[in-house]
Design a protein around this motif. Structure first.
Motif, mmCIF file in Angstrom:
data_model
loop_
_atom_site.group_PDB
_atom_site.id
_atom_site.type_symbol
_atom_site.label_atom_id
_atom_site.label_comp_id
_atom_site.label_asym_id
_atom_site.label_seq_id
_atom_site.Cartn_x
_atom_site.Cartn_y
_atom_site.Cartn_z
ATOM 1 N N VAL A 38 0.675 -1.500 -0.015
ATOM 2 C CA VAL A 38 0.082 -0.273 -0.067
ATOM 3 C C VAL A 38 0.732 1.345 0.049
ATOM 4 N N HIS A 39 0.400 2.439 -0.896
ATOM 5 C CA HIS A 39 1.416 3.383 -0.631
ATOM 6 C C HIS A 39 0.587 4.573 0.356
ATOM 7 N N LEU A 40 0.928 4.986 0.659
ATOM 8 C CA LEU A 40 0.261 6.199 1.553
ATOM 9 C C LEU A 40 1.202 7.682 0.855
ATOM 10 N N SER A 41 -0.157 8.882 0.682
ATOM 11 C CA SER A 41 0.176 9.815 0.527
ATOM 12 C C SER A 41 -0.315 10.885 1.418
ATOM 13 N N ILE A 42 0.074 12.282 0.536
ATOM 14 C CA ILE A 42 -0.905 13.372 1.152
ATOM 15 C C ILE A 42 -1.247 14.441 0.178
ATOM 16 N N PRO A 43 -1.999 14.180 -0.985
ATOM 17 C CA PRO A 43 -1.995 14.868 -1.559
ATOM 18 C C PRO A 43 -1.775 16.320 -1.756
ATOM 19 N N GLY A 44 -1.292 17.488 -2.553
ATOM 20 C CA GLY A 44 -1.512 18.981 -1.866
ATOM 21 C C GLY A 44 -1.380 19.711 -0.771
ATOM 22 N N TYR A 45 -1.115 18.902 0.617
ATOM 23 C CA TYR A 45 -0.580 19.706 1.619
ATOM 24 C C TYR A 45 0.323 20.535 1.935
ATOM 25 N N ASN A 46 1.781 19.883 0.874
ATOM 26 C CA ASN A 46 2.719 21.028 0.933
ATOM 27 C C ASN A 46 2.546 22.320 0.254
ATOM 28 N N ALA A 47 1.574 22.221 -1.107
ATOM 29 C CA ALA A 47 1.228 22.928 -2.041
ATOM 30 C C ALA A 47 0.218 24.103 -1.164
ATOM 31 N N LYS A 48 -0.781 23.399 -0.274
ATOM 32 C CA LYS A 48 -1.290 24.773 0.769
ATOM 33 C C LYS A 48 -0.855 25.536 1.503
ATOM 34 N N ALA A 49 0.036 24.168 2.146
ATOM 35 C CA ALA A 49 0.982 25.118 3.162
ATOM 36 C C ALA A 49 1.928 25.960 2.543
ATOM 37 N N LEU A 50 2.582 25.757 1.153
ATOM 38 C CA LEU A 50 3.237 27.121 0.766
ATOM 39 C C LEU A 50 2.752 28.505 0.592
ATOM 40 N N ILE A 51 1.095 27.896 0.511
ATOM 41 C CA ILE A 51 0.195 28.750 -0.215
ATOM 42 C C ILE A 51 0.347 29.931 1.465
ATOM 43 N N ARG A 60 16.588 27.977 -7.477
ATOM 44 C CA ARG A 60 17.757 26.546 -8.153
ATOM 45 C C ARG A 60 16.858 25.974 -6.810
ATOM 46 N N ARG A 61 16.725 24.385 -7.348
ATOM 47 C CA ARG A 61 16.013 22.653 -7.095
ATOM 48 C C ARG A 61 17.262 22.695 -5.706
ATOM 49 N N GLN A 62 16.150 22.879 -4.729
ATOM 50 C CA GLN A 62 16.271 22.626 -3.087
ATOM 51 C C GLN A 62 16.381 20.931 -3.333
ATOM 52 N N ASP A 63 17.882 20.362 -2.915
ATOM 53 C CA ASP A 63 17.351 18.733 -2.440
ATOM 54 C C ASP A 63 17.937 17.863 -1.203
ATOM 55 N N SER A 64 18.035 19.298 -0.284
ATOM 56 C CA SER A 64 18.343 19.278 1.416
ATOM 57 C C SER A 64 17.300 19.903 2.189
ATOM 58 N N PRO A 65 16.697 19.361 3.212
ATOM 59 C CA PRO A 65 15.850 19.977 3.695
ATOM 60 C C PRO A 65 16.653 20.565 4.516
ATOM 61 N N HIS A 66 17.784 20.332 5.074
ATOM 62 C CA HIS A 66 18.342 20.902 6.569
ATOM 63 C C HIS A 66 19.499 21.375 5.906
ATOM 64 N N PRO A 67 20.005 22.174 6.701
ATOM 65 C CA PRO A 67 21.475 22.703 6.002
ATOM 66 C C PRO A 67 22.593 21.287 6.824
ATOM 67 N N THR A 136 17.157 28.708 8.175
ATOM 68 C CA THR A 136 17.255 26.539 7.937
ATOM 69 C C THR A 136 15.582 26.488 7.225
ATOM 70 N N ALA A 137 14.785 27.506 8.450
ATOM 71 C CA ALA A 137 13.400 27.305 7.610
ATOM 72 C C ALA A 137 12.964 27.670 6.738
ATOM 73 N N LYS A 138 13.811 28.708 6.151
ATOM 74 C CA LYS A 138 13.811 28.761 4.252
ATOM 75 C C LYS A 138 13.961 28.229 3.607
ATOM 76 N N GLN A 139 15.338 26.851 4.334
ATOM 77 C CA GLN A 139 15.790 26.086 3.167
ATOM 78 C C GLN A 139 14.631 25.276 3.062
ATOM 79 N N LEU A 140 14.279 24.741 4.607
ATOM 80 C CA LEU A 140 12.789 23.962 4.634
ATOM 81 C C LEU A 140 11.910 23.898 3.329
ATOM 82 N N LEU A 141 11.187 25.095 3.761
ATOM 83 C CA LEU A 141 10.471 25.261 2.357
ATOM 84 C C LEU A 141 10.587 25.203 1.184
ATOM 85 N N ASP A 142 11.812 25.672 1.062
ATOM 86 C CA ASP A 142 12.836 25.493 -0.351
ATOM 87 C C ASP A 142 12.857 24.341 -0.695
ATOM 88 N N TYR A 143 12.528 23.327 -0.323
ATOM 89 C CA TYR A 143 13.217 21.658 -0.534
ATOM 90 C C TYR A 143 11.341 21.621 -0.412
#
Length: 265
Positions: A38-51, A60-67, A136-143
């Protein structure tokens, strides 16, 4: 389950029925019965949070959530990180940090475990956040803005608990180290195949560790402590547990816990 539904309905509660089992506490469940997973996901949650936080996708794409704390290979002594001397945030900035930590904790716990390390670090500073915390919070949001919605997959197993343990030495402020753990259900074999996590551990070790090995031992203790009550739950559910294997990548720590090495007192 039908008798439970009837009992609730008879008690005048208003409920909705979903016999497909495709939704649970806002988590979408995508079943593959033929492949027993089974696959678990929460579609659209992060998009709403970013708004909500008015954060746009970075150029530039960010692939690391933490420094990242780069290792100093070959160094005989590893020193703690310098103290944070950046300016403190005002009340509005503090509220932003607290809201961000609370908003992303749910998806991090549910399906998106890579967020946990960053959230743990941010939460530890939310009472007195600084410009460094905001960075650090900005990098998380970029990720989050750079990634697709996370999907966590569980494969059918023999319900045997297994765990992986790890630590990072002096990677947090005030000479603190970090413990990490991955607990999952697998098979009773020498090398249990990996599976989706039933619990992820990402926490700062309270005490100051004197070496990387000591940090690894502390992480092993933290992971083992969490395994105890999960073993009890599984046994009560009718799944007897053999000795729980815990994997570590530190040879000295492995030698200490298996009595191959006698630590100096």
């Amino acid at each position: 389950a039908e008798h439970l539904q009837k009992a609730i309905t008879d008690s005048s509660y208003r409920i909705k029925s979903d016999w497909t089992g495709n939704k649970y506490i806002s988590i979408t469940l995508d079943w593959e019965y033929d492949r027993r997973r089974v696959h678990l996901s929460i579609p659209g949650y992060n998009a709403k949070a970013l708004i909500r936080f008015q954060h746009e996708k970075p150029a530039r794409r960010q692939d690391s959530p933490h420094p990242h704390t780069p290792p100093n290979y070959g160094a005989k002594v590893q020193y703690a990180k310098d103290s944070d001397t950046s300016l403190p945030l005002d009340k509005e900035g503090q509220r932003f940090i607290q809201q961000l930590a609370g908003t992303f904790l749910f998806p991090a716990r549910a399906v998106d475990s890579p967020l946990l390390v960053s959230l743990s670090s941010i939460a530890s500073q939310q009472s007195k956040p600084t410009q460094s915390t905001k960075s650090t919070a900005k990098q998380l949001l970029d990720y989050v803005a750079s990634q697709e919605d996370a999907i966590l997959t569980y494969n059918a197993s023999d319900m045997i608990l297994a765990a992986h343990s790890d630590a990072s030495y002096l990677s947090e402020p005030n000479a603190r180290s970090r413990a990490g753990g991955h607990l999952f259900l697998s098979s009773n074999v020498e090398n249990p195949p990996n599976n989706g996590a039933i619990l992820n551990i990402a926490q700062i070790i309270k005490n100051v560790m004197s070496s990387a090995t000591e940090a690894e031992l502390a992480a092993l203790y933290i992971v083992a402590k969490e395994c105890i009550y999960i073993r009890l739950i599984l046994e009560e559910m009718g799944h007897p547990q053999p000795p729980t294997p815990i994997q570590t990548d530190n040879k000295t720590a492995e030698g200490v816990i298996n009595n191959k090495i006698q630590p100096k007192r």
